[in-house]
Design a protein around this motif. Structure first.
Motif, PDB file in Angstrom:
ATOM      1  N   ASP A 195       0.873  -1.080  -0.029  1.00 39.44           N
ATOM      2  CA  ASP A 195       0.099   0.260  -0.073  1.00 39.44           C
ATOM      3  C   ASP A 195       0.967   1.261   0.127  1.00 39.44           C
ATOM      4  OD1 ASP A 195      -1.643   2.000   0.383  1.00 39.44           O
ATOM      5  OD2 ASP A 195      -2.245   1.456   2.294  1.00 39.44           O
ATOM      6  N   TYR A 196       1.242   1.669  -1.087  1.00 40.42           N
ATOM      7  CA  TYR A 196       2.166   2.727  -1.388  1.00 40.42           C
ATOM      8  C   TYR A 196       1.486   4.141  -0.885  1.00 40.42           C
ATOM      9  CZ  TYR A 196      -0.196   2.074  -5.734  1.00 40.42           C
ATOM     10  OH  TYR A 196      -1.118   1.787  -6.779  1.00 40.42           O
ATOM     11  N   LEU A 197       0.447   4.251  -0.427  1.00 42.39           N
ATOM     12  CA  LEU A 197      -0.300   5.473   0.273  1.00 42.39           C
ATOM     13  C   LEU A 197      -0.198   5.452   1.786  1.00 42.39           C
ATOM     14  CD1 LEU A 197      -3.226   5.880  -2.069  1.00 42.39           C
ATOM     15  CD2 LEU A 197      -0.772   6.644  -2.527  1.00 42.39           C
ATOM     16  N   GLY A 198      -0.113   4.316   2.320  1.00 49.88           N
ATOM     17  CA  GLY A 198       0.217   4.106   3.704  1.00 49.88           C
ATOM     18  C   GLY A 198       1.221   3.297   4.256  1.00 49.88           C
ATOM     19  N   PRO A 199       2.579   3.757   3.720  1.00 50.34           N
ATOM     20  CA  PRO A 199       3.885   2.845   4.113  1.00 50.34           C
ATOM     21  C   PRO A 199       4.085   2.933   5.626  1.00 50.34           C
ATOM     22  CG  PRO A 199       4.479   5.024   3.193  1.00 50.34           C
ATOM     23  CD  PRO A 199       3.063   5.167   2.980  1.00 50.34           C
ATOM     24  N   MET A 200       3.790   3.656   6.785  1.00 52.10           N
ATOM     25  CA  MET A 200       4.035   3.677   7.859  1.00 52.10           C
ATOM     26  C   MET A 200       3.283   2.612   8.587  1.00 52.10           C
ATOM     27  SD  MET A 200       6.537   6.095   9.152  1.00 52.10           S
ATOM     28  CE  MET A 200       7.226   7.685   8.496  1.00 52.10           C
ATOM     29  N   ASN A 201       1.939   2.287   8.032  1.00 48.39           N
ATOM     30  CA  ASN A 201       1.259   1.379   8.602  1.00 48.39           C
ATOM     31  C   ASN A 201       1.670   0.286   8.153  1.00 48.39           C
ATOM     32  OD1 ASN A 201      -1.091   3.090  10.082  1.00 48.39           O
ATOM     33  ND2 ASN A 201      -1.720   3.693   8.131  1.00 48.39           N
ATOM     34  N   ASN A 202       2.170  -0.088   7.161  1.00 51.82           N
ATOM     35  CA  ASN A 202       2.743  -1.428   6.599  1.00 51.82           C
ATOM     36  C   ASN A 202       4.061  -1.892   7.534  1.00 51.82           C
ATOM     37  OD1 ASN A 202       0.865  -0.984   4.444  1.00 51.82           O
ATOM     38  ND2 ASN A 202       2.213  -0.288   2.813  1.00 51.82           N
ATOM     39  N   ASN A 203       4.866  -0.934   7.442  1.00 51.87           N
ATOM     40  CA  ASN A 203       5.875  -0.922   8.534  1.00 51.87           C
ATOM     41  C   ASN A 203       5.664  -1.433   9.873  1.00 51.87           C
ATOM     42  OD1 ASN A 203       7.750   1.923   7.302  1.00 51.87           O
ATOM     43  ND2 ASN A 203       7.370   0.200   6.247  1.00 51.87           N
ATOM     44  N   LEU A 204       4.408  -0.841  10.292  1.00 51.47           N
ATOM     45  CA  LEU A 204       3.896  -1.134  11.889  1.00 51.47           C
ATOM     46  C   LEU A 204       3.407  -2.673  11.648  1.00 51.47           C
ATOM     47  CD1 LEU A 204       3.448  -0.276  14.347  1.00 51.47           C
ATOM     48  CD2 LEU A 204       1.213   0.679  13.743  1.00 51.47           C
ATOM     49  N   LEU A 234       2.629   8.546  14.036  1.00 53.30           N
ATOM     50  CA  LEU A 234       3.116   8.436  12.538  1.00 53.30           C
ATOM     51  C   LEU A 234       1.870   7.650  11.911  1.00 53.30           C
ATOM     52  CD1 LEU A 234       6.773   7.770  12.986  1.00 53.30           C
ATOM     53  CD2 LEU A 234       5.935   9.981  11.910  1.00 53.30           C
ATOM     54  N   SER A 235       1.441   6.646  12.369  1.00 49.49           N
ATOM     55  CA  SER A 235       0.220   5.899  11.707  1.00 49.49           C
ATOM     56  C   SER A 235      -0.889   6.867  11.408  1.00 49.49           C
ATOM     57  CB  SER A 235      -0.365   4.699  12.512  1.00 49.49           C
ATOM     58  OG  SER A 235       0.836   3.891  12.759  1.00 49.49           O
ATOM     59  N   GLU A 236      -1.289   7.653  12.393  1.00 51.90           N
ATOM     60  CA  GLU A 236      -2.226   8.734  12.154  1.00 51.90           C
ATOM     61  C   GLU A 236      -2.020   9.468  11.206  1.00 51.90           C
ATOM     62  OE1 GLU A 236      -5.387   8.073  13.303  1.00 51.90           O
ATOM     63  OE2 GLU A 236      -4.378   6.432  14.139  1.00 51.90           O
ATOM     64  N   ILE A 296       9.473   2.463  10.646  1.00 52.68           N
ATOM     65  CA  ILE A 296       9.117   1.727  11.713  1.00 52.68           C
ATOM     66  C   ILE A 296       9.764   0.315  11.469  1.00 52.68           C
ATOM     67  CG2 ILE A 296       6.997   0.769  12.956  1.00 52.68           C
ATOM     68  CD1 ILE A 296       5.508   3.212  12.170  1.00 52.68           C
ATOM     69  N   ARG A 297      10.578  -0.070  12.363  1.00 56.95           N
ATOM     70  CA  ARG A 297      11.231  -1.572  12.177  1.00 56.95           C
ATOM     71  C   ARG A 297      10.974  -2.369  13.264  1.00 56.95           C
ATOM     72  NH1 ARG A 297      16.787   0.860   9.559  1.00 56.95           N
ATOM     73  NH2 ARG A 297      16.057   2.357   8.069  1.00 56.95           N
ATOM     74  N   PRO A 307      18.251 -14.626  14.091  1.00 56.42           N
ATOM     75  CA  PRO A 307      17.447 -15.607  14.173  1.00 56.42           C
ATOM     76  C   PRO A 307      16.103 -15.502  14.687  1.00 56.42           C
ATOM     77  CG  PRO A 307      18.991 -16.127  15.674  1.00 56.42           C
ATOM     78  CD  PRO A 307      19.585 -14.946  15.042  1.00 56.42           C
ATOM     79  N   VAL A 308      14.784 -15.827  14.390  1.00 55.18           N
ATOM     80  CA  VAL A 308      13.646 -15.483  15.088  1.00 55.18           C
ATOM     81  C   VAL A 308      13.094 -17.050  15.205  1.00 55.18           C
ATOM     82  CG1 VAL A 308      11.073 -14.938  14.425  1.00 55.18           C
ATOM     83  CG2 VAL A 308      13.025 -13.522  13.603  1.00 55.18           C
ATOM     84  N   PRO A 309      12.470 -17.160  16.775  1.00 56.49           N
ATOM     85  CA  PRO A 309      12.032 -18.331  17.219  1.00 56.49           C
ATOM     86  C   PRO A 309      11.126 -18.920  15.872  1.00 56.49           C
ATOM     87  CG  PRO A 309      12.250 -17.146  18.985  1.00 56.49           C
ATOM     88  CD  PRO A 309      12.684 -16.239  17.552  1.00 56.49           C
ATOM     89  N   ALA A 310      11.173 -20.365  15.871  1.00 55.68           N
ATOM     90  CA  ALA A 310      10.092 -21.071  15.056  1.00 55.68           C
ATOM     91  C   ALA A 310       8.663 -20.761  15.681  1.00 55.68           C
ATOM     92  CB  ALA A 310      10.396 -22.398  14.941  1.00 55.68           C
ATOM     93  N   GLY A 311       7.872 -20.659  14.697  1.00 57.03           N
ATOM     94  CA  GLY A 311       6.326 -20.671  15.168  1.00 57.03           C
ATOM     95  C   GLY A 311       5.717 -19.717  14.083  1.00 57.03           C
ATOM     96  N   GLU A 312       4.441 -19.418  14.250  1.00 58.29           N
ATOM     97  CA  GLU A 312       3.604 -18.537  13.488  1.00 58.29           C
ATOM     98  C   GLU A 312       2.771 -17.586  14.085  1.00 58.29           C
ATOM     99  OE1 GLU A 312       0.955 -21.137  11.509  1.00 58.29           O
ATOM    100  OE2 GLU A 312       0.383 -22.231  13.193  1.00 58.29           O
ATOM    101  N   VAL A 313       2.449 -16.599  13.484  1.00 56.48           N
ATOM    102  CA  VAL A 313       1.814 -15.470  14.111  1.00 56.48           C
ATOM    103  C   VAL A 313       0.874 -14.552  13.296  1.00 56.48           C
ATOM    104  CG1 VAL A 313       3.824 -13.852  13.672  1.00 56.48           C
ATOM    105  CG2 VAL A 313       2.372 -13.625  15.696  1.00 56.48           C
ATOM    106  N   TYR A 314      -0.082 -14.059  13.688  1.00 55.88           N
ATOM    107  CA  TYR A 314      -1.018 -13.245  12.804  1.00 55.88           C
ATOM    108  C   TYR A 314      -1.130 -12.013  13.637  1.00 55.88           C
ATOM    109  CZ  TYR A 314      -4.901 -11.314  10.050  1.00 55.88           C
ATOM    110  OH  TYR A 314      -5.514 -10.378   9.393  1.00 55.88           O
ATOM    111  N   GLN A 315      -1.000 -10.696  12.841  1.00 53.47           N
ATOM    112  CA  GLN A 315      -1.084  -9.448  13.585  1.00 53.47           C
ATOM    113  C   GLN A 315      -1.847  -8.706  12.489  1.00 53.47           C
ATOM    114  OE1 GLN A 315       0.040  -7.993  16.666  1.00 53.47           O
ATOM    115  NE2 GLN A 315      -1.288  -6.236  15.825  1.00 53.47           N
ATOM    116  N   SER A 316      -2.919  -8.054  13.189  1.00 61.24           N
ATOM    117  CA  SER A 316      -3.815  -7.144  12.216  1.00 61.24           C
ATOM    118  C   SER A 316      -3.509  -5.588  12.783  1.00 61.24           C
ATOM    119  CB  SER A 316      -5.013  -7.450  12.193  1.00 61.24           C
ATOM    120  OG  SER A 316      -5.850  -7.382  13.350  1.00 61.24           O
ATOM    121  N   ILE A 317      -3.824  -4.561  11.893  1.00 60.85           N
ATOM    122  CA  ILE A 317      -3.882  -3.074  12.410  1.00 60.85           C
ATOM    123  C   ILE A 317      -5.104  -2.496  11.274  1.00 60.85           C
ATOM    124  CG2 ILE A 317      -1.313  -3.053  12.992  1.00 60.85           C
ATOM    125  CD1 ILE A 317      -1.336  -1.143  10.285  1.00 60.85           C
TER     126      ILE A 317
END
Length: 408
Positions: free
Chosen positions: A85-94, A119-121, A172-173, A335-345
Protein backbone atom coordinates in the motif's frame (compact mmCIF):
# COMPACT_ATOMS: atom_id res chain seq x y z
CA UNK A 1 -14.87 -15.94 -13.38
CA UNK A 2 -17.68 -16.87 -15.80
CA UNK A 3 -16.74 -16.90 -19.48
CA UNK A 4 -17.79 -13.75 -21.27
CA UNK A 5 -17.97 -13.15 -25.03
CA UNK A 6 -15.36 -11.09 -26.80
CA UNK A 7 -15.39 -7.42 -25.90
CA UNK A 8 -17.71 -5.48 -28.18
CA UNK A 9 -19.88 -8.49 -28.99
CA UNK A 10 -23.62 -7.84 -28.59
CA UNK A 11 -25.47 -10.49 -26.58
CA UNK A 12 -28.93 -11.14 -28.02
CA UNK A 13 -31.65 -11.55 -25.44
CA UNK A 14 -35.15 -12.99 -25.71
CA UNK A 15 -37.56 -10.96 -27.87
CA UNK A 16 -39.59 -8.37 -26.02
CA UNK A 17 -43.35 -8.11 -26.16
CA UNK A 18 -43.04 -5.66 -29.05
CA UNK A 19 -41.00 -8.16 -31.03
CA UNK A 20 -37.71 -6.24 -30.83
CA UNK A 21 -34.55 -7.74 -29.39
CA UNK A 22 -32.75 -6.23 -26.40
CA UNK A 23 -29.00 -6.25 -26.66
CA UNK A 24 -26.37 -6.33 -23.92
CA UNK A 25 -22.87 -5.11 -24.70
CA UNK A 26 -19.67 -6.36 -23.08
CA UNK A 27 -17.13 -3.55 -22.63
CA UNK A 28 -13.73 -3.02 -21.03
CA UNK A 29 -13.07 -0.28 -18.52
CA UNK A 30 -9.33 -0.16 -18.03
CA UNK A 31 -6.69 -1.33 -17.34
CA UNK A 32 -5.48 2.05 -18.61
CA UNK A 33 -8.32 4.21 -17.32
CA UNK A 34 -7.85 7.27 -15.06
CA UNK A 35 -10.83 6.40 -12.85
CA UNK A 36 -9.78 2.81 -12.04
CA UNK A 37 -7.07 4.17 -9.73
CA UNK A 38 -4.39 1.88 -11.10
CA UNK A 39 -4.09 -0.97 -13.59
CA UNK A 40 -7.53 -2.46 -12.90
CA UNK A 41 -9.62 -3.88 -15.73
CA UNK A 42 -13.38 -4.09 -15.34
CA UNK A 43 -15.33 -6.28 -17.73
CA UNK A 44 -18.79 -4.72 -17.87
CA UNK A 45 -21.95 -6.18 -19.31
CA UNK A 46 -24.31 -3.28 -19.90
CA UNK A 47 -27.86 -2.88 -21.12
CA UNK A 48 -27.87 0.61 -22.59
CA UNK A 49 -26.25 2.54 -19.73
CA UNK A 50 -27.35 0.10 -17.00
CA UNK A 51 -24.75 -2.27 -15.50
CA UNK A 52 -26.01 -5.85 -15.67
CA UNK A 53 -22.84 -7.63 -14.59
CA UNK A 54 -19.35 -6.53 -13.60
CA UNK A 55 -16.18 -8.57 -13.24
CA UNK A 56 -12.91 -7.10 -11.87
CA UNK A 57 -9.91 -8.46 -13.76
CA UNK A 58 -6.68 -8.08 -11.78
CA UNK A 59 -3.08 -9.19 -12.17
CA UNK A 60 -1.60 -6.45 -14.34
CA UNK A 61 0.65 -5.14 -11.55
CA UNK A 62 1.63 -8.38 -9.80
CA UNK A 63 4.89 -7.82 -7.94
CA UNK A 64 5.41 -11.11 -6.09
CA UNK A 65 6.29 -9.26 -2.88
CA UNK A 66 5.03 -12.03 -0.58
CA UNK A 67 7.33 -14.57 -2.25
CA UNK A 68 10.24 -12.12 -2.32
CA UNK A 69 10.01 -11.82 1.49
CA UNK A 70 11.15 -15.44 1.81
CA UNK A 71 14.51 -14.55 0.25
CA UNK A 72 15.21 -11.61 2.58
CA UNK A 73 16.40 -11.29 6.17
CA UNK A 74 13.64 -10.16 8.50
CA UNK A 75 15.01 -6.61 8.64
CA UNK A 76 15.29 -6.51 4.84
CA UNK A 77 11.56 -7.14 4.41
CA UNK A 78 10.65 -3.71 5.81
CA UNK A 79 11.35 -1.79 2.54
CA UNK A 80 9.16 -4.29 0.66
CA UNK A 81 6.18 -3.49 2.90
CA UNK A 82 6.41 0.19 1.91
CA UNK A 83 5.58 -0.74 -1.66
CA UNK A 84 2.40 -2.75 -1.07
CA UNK A 85 0.00 0.00 0.00
CA UNK A 86 2.24 2.77 -1.29
CA UNK A 87 -0.16 5.40 0.11
CA UNK A 88 0.23 4.15 3.69
CA UNK A 89 3.83 2.94 4.12
CA UNK A 90 4.11 3.68 7.86
CA UNK A 91 1.11 1.47 8.57
CA UNK A 92 2.65 -1.33 6.50
CA UNK A 93 5.91 -1.01 8.45
CA UNK A 94 3.97 -1.13 11.70
CA UNK A 95 1.90 -4.26 11.11
CA UNK A 96 4.94 -6.21 9.88
CA UNK A 97 7.08 -5.03 12.79
CA UNK A 98 4.38 -5.95 15.32
CA UNK A 99 4.16 -9.46 13.86
CA UNK A 100 7.93 -10.02 14.02
CA UNK A 101 8.04 -8.59 17.55
CA UNK A 102 5.41 -11.11 18.61
CA UNK A 103 7.63 -13.94 17.39
CA UNK A 104 10.66 -12.43 19.13
CA UNK A 105 8.67 -11.58 22.29
CA UNK A 106 10.18 -8.08 22.25
CA UNK A 107 9.04 -5.35 24.62
CA UNK A 108 8.87 -2.01 22.82
CA UNK A 109 9.57 1.21 24.79
CA UNK A 110 6.60 3.50 25.45
CA UNK A 111 8.04 6.39 23.46
CA UNK A 112 8.42 4.20 20.37
CA UNK A 113 4.83 3.00 20.71
CA UNK A 114 3.45 6.54 20.96
CA UNK A 115 5.55 7.72 18.04
CA UNK A 116 4.21 4.80 16.03
CA UNK A 117 0.65 5.89 16.83
CA UNK A 118 1.45 9.48 15.86
CA UNK A 119 2.99 8.48 12.53
CA UNK A 120 0.24 5.96 11.79
CA UNK A 121 -2.42 8.64 12.18
CA UNK A 122 -0.50 11.11 10.03
CA UNK A 123 -0.27 8.33 7.43
CA UNK A 124 -4.03 7.77 7.68
CA UNK A 125 -4.62 11.47 7.00
CA UNK A 126 -2.22 11.30 4.06
CA UNK A 127 -4.08 8.30 2.60
CA UNK A 128 -7.50 9.94 3.04
CA UNK A 129 -6.25 13.16 1.41
CA UNK A 130 -5.29 11.23 -1.73
CA UNK A 131 -8.66 9.46 -1.67
CA UNK A 132 -10.60 12.72 -1.32
CA UNK A 133 -8.67 14.55 -4.03
CA UNK A 134 -8.91 11.75 -6.60
CA UNK A 135 -12.52 10.86 -5.71
CA UNK A 136 -13.63 14.46 -6.12
CA UNK A 137 -11.76 14.69 -9.42
CA UNK A 138 -13.55 11.54 -10.64
CA UNK A 139 -16.85 13.31 -9.99
CA UNK A 140 -15.62 16.48 -11.73
CA UNK A 141 -14.56 18.67 -8.77
CA UNK A 142 -11.01 19.49 -9.88
CA UNK A 143 -10.24 22.22 -7.33
CA UNK A 144 -10.41 19.89 -4.33
CA UNK A 145 -7.60 17.77 -5.77
CA UNK A 146 -5.26 20.78 -5.66
CA UNK A 147 -6.28 21.59 -2.09
CA UNK A 148 -5.79 18.06 -0.72
CA UNK A 149 -2.40 17.68 -2.39
CA UNK A 150 -1.35 20.97 -0.82
CA UNK A 151 -1.82 19.43 2.64
CA UNK A 152 -0.37 16.12 1.51
CA UNK A 153 2.82 17.94 0.55
CA UNK A 154 3.12 19.20 4.13
CA UNK A 155 2.79 15.62 5.39
CA UNK A 156 5.37 14.28 2.95
CA UNK A 157 7.82 16.90 4.17
CA UNK A 158 7.18 15.75 7.75
CA UNK A 159 7.84 12.14 6.74
CA UNK A 160 11.00 13.19 4.93
CA UNK A 161 12.12 15.12 8.00
CA UNK A 162 11.81 12.12 10.31
CA UNK A 163 12.86 9.29 7.98
CA UNK A 164 14.77 10.82 5.08
CA UNK A 165 12.16 9.66 2.56
CA UNK A 166 8.90 11.20 1.38
CA UNK A 167 7.00 7.98 0.65
CA UNK A 168 9.00 4.74 1.05
CA UNK A 169 9.97 5.52 4.63
CA UNK A 170 11.01 2.15 6.15
CA UNK A 171 11.02 4.07 9.43
CA UNK A 172 9.09 1.74 11.74
CA UNK A 173 11.17 -1.40 12.15
CA UNK A 174 11.14 -4.57 14.26
CA UNK A 175 12.27 -3.48 17.71
CA UNK A 176 11.29 0.19 17.47
CA UNK A 177 12.14 3.03 15.10
CA UNK A 178 15.02 3.68 12.74
CA UNK A 179 16.12 7.06 14.12
CA UNK A 180 15.38 9.58 16.85
CA UNK A 181 13.03 12.29 15.59
CA UNK A 182 15.10 15.37 14.65
CA UNK A 183 14.96 18.71 16.41
CA UNK A 184 11.85 20.63 15.49
CA UNK A 185 9.89 17.55 14.43
CA UNK A 186 7.20 17.73 17.10
CA UNK A 187 6.77 21.47 16.57
CA UNK A 188 6.28 20.92 12.85
CA UNK A 189 3.67 18.20 13.47
CA UNK A 190 1.90 20.51 15.94
CA UNK A 191 1.77 23.28 13.35
CA UNK A 192 0.21 20.93 10.83
CA UNK A 193 -2.48 19.42 13.07
CA UNK A 194 -3.36 22.84 14.53
CA UNK A 195 -4.29 24.16 11.11
CA UNK A 196 -5.63 21.01 9.49
CA UNK A 197 -9.21 21.04 10.92
CA UNK A 198 -9.79 24.32 9.06
CA UNK A 199 -8.64 22.60 5.87
CA UNK A 200 -11.16 19.80 6.40
CA UNK A 201 -13.85 22.45 6.81
CA UNK A 202 -12.66 23.95 3.53
CA UNK A 203 -13.04 20.62 1.71
CA UNK A 204 -16.48 20.14 3.27
CA UNK A 205 -17.63 23.62 2.29
CA UNK A 206 -16.68 22.91 -1.32
CA UNK A 207 -18.33 19.50 -1.56
CA UNK A 208 -20.89 18.71 1.13
CA UNK A 209 -23.36 21.36 -0.01
CA UNK A 210 -22.60 21.07 -3.71
CA UNK A 211 -25.81 19.77 -5.37
CA UNK A 212 -23.95 18.09 -8.25
CA UNK A 213 -21.58 16.29 -5.88
CA UNK A 214 -24.43 15.27 -3.56
CA UNK A 215 -26.57 13.89 -6.39
CA UNK A 216 -23.66 11.87 -7.75
CA UNK A 217 -23.04 10.24 -4.35
CA UNK A 218 -26.31 9.87 -2.45
CA UNK A 219 -28.22 6.58 -2.86
CA UNK A 220 -25.45 5.26 -5.14
CA UNK A 221 -23.43 2.07 -4.59
CA UNK A 222 -25.57 0.57 -1.83
CA UNK A 223 -23.82 -2.10 0.26
CA UNK A 224 -25.74 -3.50 3.21
CA UNK A 225 -24.07 -4.47 6.46
CA UNK A 226 -24.81 -8.15 5.83
CA UNK A 227 -23.24 -7.99 2.37
CA UNK A 228 -20.22 -6.14 3.75
CA UNK A 229 -19.62 -8.87 6.34
CA UNK A 230 -20.22 -11.67 3.83
CA UNK A 231 -17.74 -10.17 1.36
CA UNK A 232 -15.03 -9.48 3.95
CA UNK A 233 -15.16 -5.70 3.54
CA UNK A 234 -13.40 -3.72 6.29
CA UNK A 235 -12.45 -0.16 7.16
CA UNK A 236 -14.45 2.94 6.18
CA UNK A 237 -16.48 1.01 3.59
CA UNK A 238 -17.65 -1.43 6.27
CA UNK A 239 -18.35 1.29 8.84
CA UNK A 240 -20.35 3.24 6.25
CA UNK A 241 -22.55 0.13 6.01
CA UNK A 242 -23.41 0.30 9.71
CA UNK A 243 -20.81 -2.15 11.10
CA UNK A 244 -19.20 -0.56 14.17
CA UNK A 245 -15.72 -2.12 14.23
CA UNK A 246 -12.27 -0.60 14.32
CA UNK A 247 -9.13 -2.61 15.11
CA UNK A 248 -7.57 0.32 16.95
CA UNK A 249 -10.41 0.36 19.49
CA UNK A 250 -11.59 -3.28 19.53
CA UNK A 251 -8.21 -5.07 19.23
CA UNK A 252 -5.79 -2.33 20.34
CA UNK A 253 -2.09 -2.41 19.55
CA UNK A 254 0.87 -0.10 20.15
CA UNK A 255 -0.85 1.66 23.10
CA UNK A 256 -4.01 2.65 21.18
CA UNK A 257 -6.00 1.68 24.26
CA UNK A 258 -4.62 4.82 25.94
CA UNK A 259 -6.11 7.18 23.35
CA UNK A 260 -9.60 8.63 23.24
CA UNK A 261 -11.30 8.81 19.84
CA UNK A 262 -14.64 8.12 18.18
CA UNK A 263 -15.26 5.65 15.36
CA UNK A 264 -17.45 7.23 12.64
CA UNK A 265 -20.29 4.91 11.58
CA UNK A 266 -23.17 5.44 9.15
CA UNK A 267 -26.25 3.39 8.31
CA UNK A 268 -26.76 5.00 4.88
CA UNK A 269 -24.63 2.29 3.17
CA UNK A 270 -23.90 4.40 0.06
CA UNK A 271 -21.09 6.39 -1.57
CA UNK A 272 -22.14 9.48 0.38
CA UNK A 273 -21.79 7.63 3.69
CA UNK A 274 -18.24 6.58 2.79
CA UNK A 275 -17.38 10.19 2.02
CA UNK A 276 -18.78 11.44 5.35
CA UNK A 277 -17.07 8.66 7.37
CA UNK A 278 -13.65 9.39 5.92
CA UNK A 279 -13.99 13.13 6.49
CA UNK A 280 -14.77 12.45 10.15
CA UNK A 281 -11.92 9.92 10.39
CA UNK A 282 -9.48 12.67 9.46
CA UNK A 283 -10.83 14.80 12.32
CA UNK A 284 -10.44 11.89 14.72
CA UNK A 285 -6.87 11.30 13.52
CA UNK A 286 -6.06 14.93 14.36
CA UNK A 287 -7.50 14.30 17.82
CA UNK A 288 -5.28 11.23 18.32
CA UNK A 289 -2.19 13.08 17.05
CA UNK A 290 -2.78 15.88 19.56
CA UNK A 291 -3.03 13.37 22.41
CA UNK A 292 0.19 11.70 21.23
CA UNK A 293 2.04 15.02 21.20
CA UNK A 294 0.69 16.11 24.58
CA UNK A 295 1.48 12.81 26.33
CA UNK A 296 4.65 11.73 24.52
CA UNK A 297 6.76 9.70 27.02
CA UNK A 298 10.48 10.11 27.44
CA UNK A 299 12.93 7.28 26.90
CA UNK A 300 14.40 5.06 24.24
CA UNK A 301 12.93 4.51 20.78
CA UNK A 302 14.32 0.97 20.40
CA UNK A 303 14.10 -2.19 22.49
CA UNK A 304 17.14 -3.37 24.43
CA UNK A 305 18.11 -6.24 22.13
CA UNK A 306 21.64 -5.76 20.79
CA UNK A 307 21.64 -9.02 18.80
CA UNK A 308 18.48 -7.99 16.92
CA UNK A 309 18.58 -4.22 16.60
CA UNK A 310 21.45 -2.34 14.96
CA UNK A 311 23.52 -0.34 17.48
CA UNK A 312 23.80 3.42 17.39
CA UNK A 313 26.29 4.77 14.89
CA UNK A 314 28.45 6.31 17.61
CA UNK A 315 28.52 3.08 19.63
CA UNK A 316 29.52 1.10 16.54
CA UNK A 317 32.51 3.43 16.03
CA UNK A 318 33.74 3.27 19.63
CA UNK A 319 32.78 -0.18 20.99
CA UNK A 320 34.05 -3.45 19.57
CA UNK A 321 31.01 -5.43 20.79
CA UNK A 322 28.64 -3.04 19.05
CA UNK A 323 30.69 -3.32 15.84
CA UNK A 324 30.47 -7.12 15.99
CA UNK A 325 26.70 -7.02 16.51
CA UNK A 326 26.32 -4.63 13.60
CA UNK A 327 28.42 -6.84 11.31
CA UNK A 328 26.56 -10.04 12.18
CA UNK A 329 23.07 -8.52 11.90
CA UNK A 330 23.84 -6.99 8.50
CA UNK A 331 25.58 -10.04 7.03
CA UNK A 332 23.72 -12.92 8.71
CA UNK A 333 20.45 -11.44 9.96
CA UNK A 334 19.05 -12.53 13.32
CA UNK A 335 17.29 -15.83 14.09
CA UNK A 336 13.59 -15.70 14.94
CA UNK A 337 12.11 -18.49 17.11
CA UNK A 338 10.14 -21.06 15.11
CA UNK A 339 6.40 -20.50 15.12
CA UNK A 340 3.60 -18.66 13.38
CA UNK A 341 1.84 -15.40 14.13
CA UNK A 342 -0.95 -13.20 12.82
CA UNK A 343 -1.11 -9.48 13.49
CA UNK A 344 -3.67 -6.96 12.28
CA UNK A 345 -3.96 -3.18 12.37
CA UNK A 346 -6.37 -0.54 11.05
CA UNK A 347 -4.93 1.21 8.02
CA UNK A 348 -6.53 4.03 6.06
CA UNK A 349 -8.23 1.50 3.78
CA UNK A 350 -9.27 -1.02 6.44
CA UNK A 351 -7.93 -4.03 8.29
CA UNK A 352 -4.41 -5.11 7.32
CA UNK A 353 -3.17 -8.47 8.56
CA UNK A 354 0.22 -10.17 8.31
CA UNK A 355 0.63 -13.91 8.76
CA UNK A 356 4.28 -14.90 9.26
CA UNK A 357 5.71 -18.40 9.64
CA UNK A 358 9.24 -18.79 11.05
CA UNK A 359 11.36 -21.95 10.83
CA UNK A 360 13.88 -20.61 13.32
CA UNK A 361 16.20 -19.05 10.75
CA UNK A 362 17.04 -15.45 9.83
CA UNK A 363 14.55 -15.36 6.93
CA UNK A 364 10.77 -15.83 7.11
CA UNK A 365 9.56 -19.20 5.87
CA UNK A 366 6.28 -17.65 4.72
CA UNK A 367 4.73 -14.18 4.69
CA UNK A 368 1.11 -13.68 3.71
CA UNK A 369 -0.47 -10.24 3.62
CA UNK A 370 -4.19 -9.57 4.03
CA UNK A 371 -4.95 -6.15 2.58
CA UNK A 372 -8.43 -4.59 2.53
CA UNK A 373 -8.59 -3.46 -1.10
CA UNK A 374 -8.69 -7.06 -2.35
CA UNK A 375 -11.87 -7.82 -0.39
CA UNK A 376 -13.36 -4.40 -1.07
CA UNK A 377 -12.97 -4.91 -4.82
CA UNK A 378 -15.09 -8.06 -4.85
CA UNK A 379 -17.96 -5.98 -3.43
CA UNK A 380 -17.87 -3.75 -6.51
CA UNK A 381 -20.37 -5.81 -8.51
CA UNK A 382 -22.85 -5.86 -5.62
CA UNK A 383 -22.65 -2.06 -5.41
CA UNK A 384 -22.89 -1.42 -9.16
CA UNK A 385 -25.51 -3.86 -10.45
CA UNK A 386 -28.54 -2.01 -11.76
CA UNK A 387 -26.79 1.36 -11.64
CA UNK A 388 -25.72 3.62 -14.48
CA UNK A 389 -22.32 3.21 -16.11
CA UNK A 390 -21.35 6.69 -14.82
CA UNK A 391 -22.04 5.50 -11.25
CA UNK A 392 -19.27 2.87 -11.54
CA UNK A 393 -16.70 5.67 -11.42
CA UNK A 394 -18.22 7.09 -8.23
CA UNK A 395 -18.34 3.67 -6.57
CA UNK A 396 -14.72 2.79 -7.41
CA UNK A 397 -13.60 6.08 -5.89
CA UNK A 398 -15.66 5.46 -2.77
CA UNK A 399 -13.99 2.13 -1.93
CA UNK A 400 -10.52 3.72 -2.30
CA UNK A 401 -8.65 0.79 -3.80
CA UNK A 402 -4.87 0.66 -4.19
CA UNK A 403 -3.71 -1.81 -6.82
CA UNK A 404 -0.44 -2.37 -4.98
CA UNK A 405 -2.51 -4.01 -2.23
CA UNK A 406 -4.46 -6.13 -4.68
CA UNK A 407 -1.63 -7.26 -6.96
CA UNK A 408 1.01 -7.69 -4.28
Amino acid sequence: MPTLPEVGTPILQAPTAEGARDQHMVLNMGPQHPSTHGVLRLVLEIDGEIVVRLYPEIGYLHTGIEKTCEAKFYQQVVPLTDRVDYLGPMNNNLVYSLAVEKLLDLEIPAKAQWLRVLLSELTRINSHLIWLGTHAMDIGALTVFLYTFREREDLLRIFEMVSGQRMMTSYIRPGGLALEPPLGFFERVQTFISGFPEKIDEYSNLLTGNPIFVNRLKNIGHLSGDDALALGVTGPVMRASGIDFDVRRDMPYSSYEKFQFDVPVSNDCDVWARYICRLEEMRQSVRICQQALDGMPEGAIRADAPKIILPDREAMKTQMEALIHHFKIVTEGFPVPAGEVYQSIESGHGQVGYYIVSDGGPKPYRVHMRYPSFADLQALETMCQGRLLADVVAVIGSIDIVLGEIDR
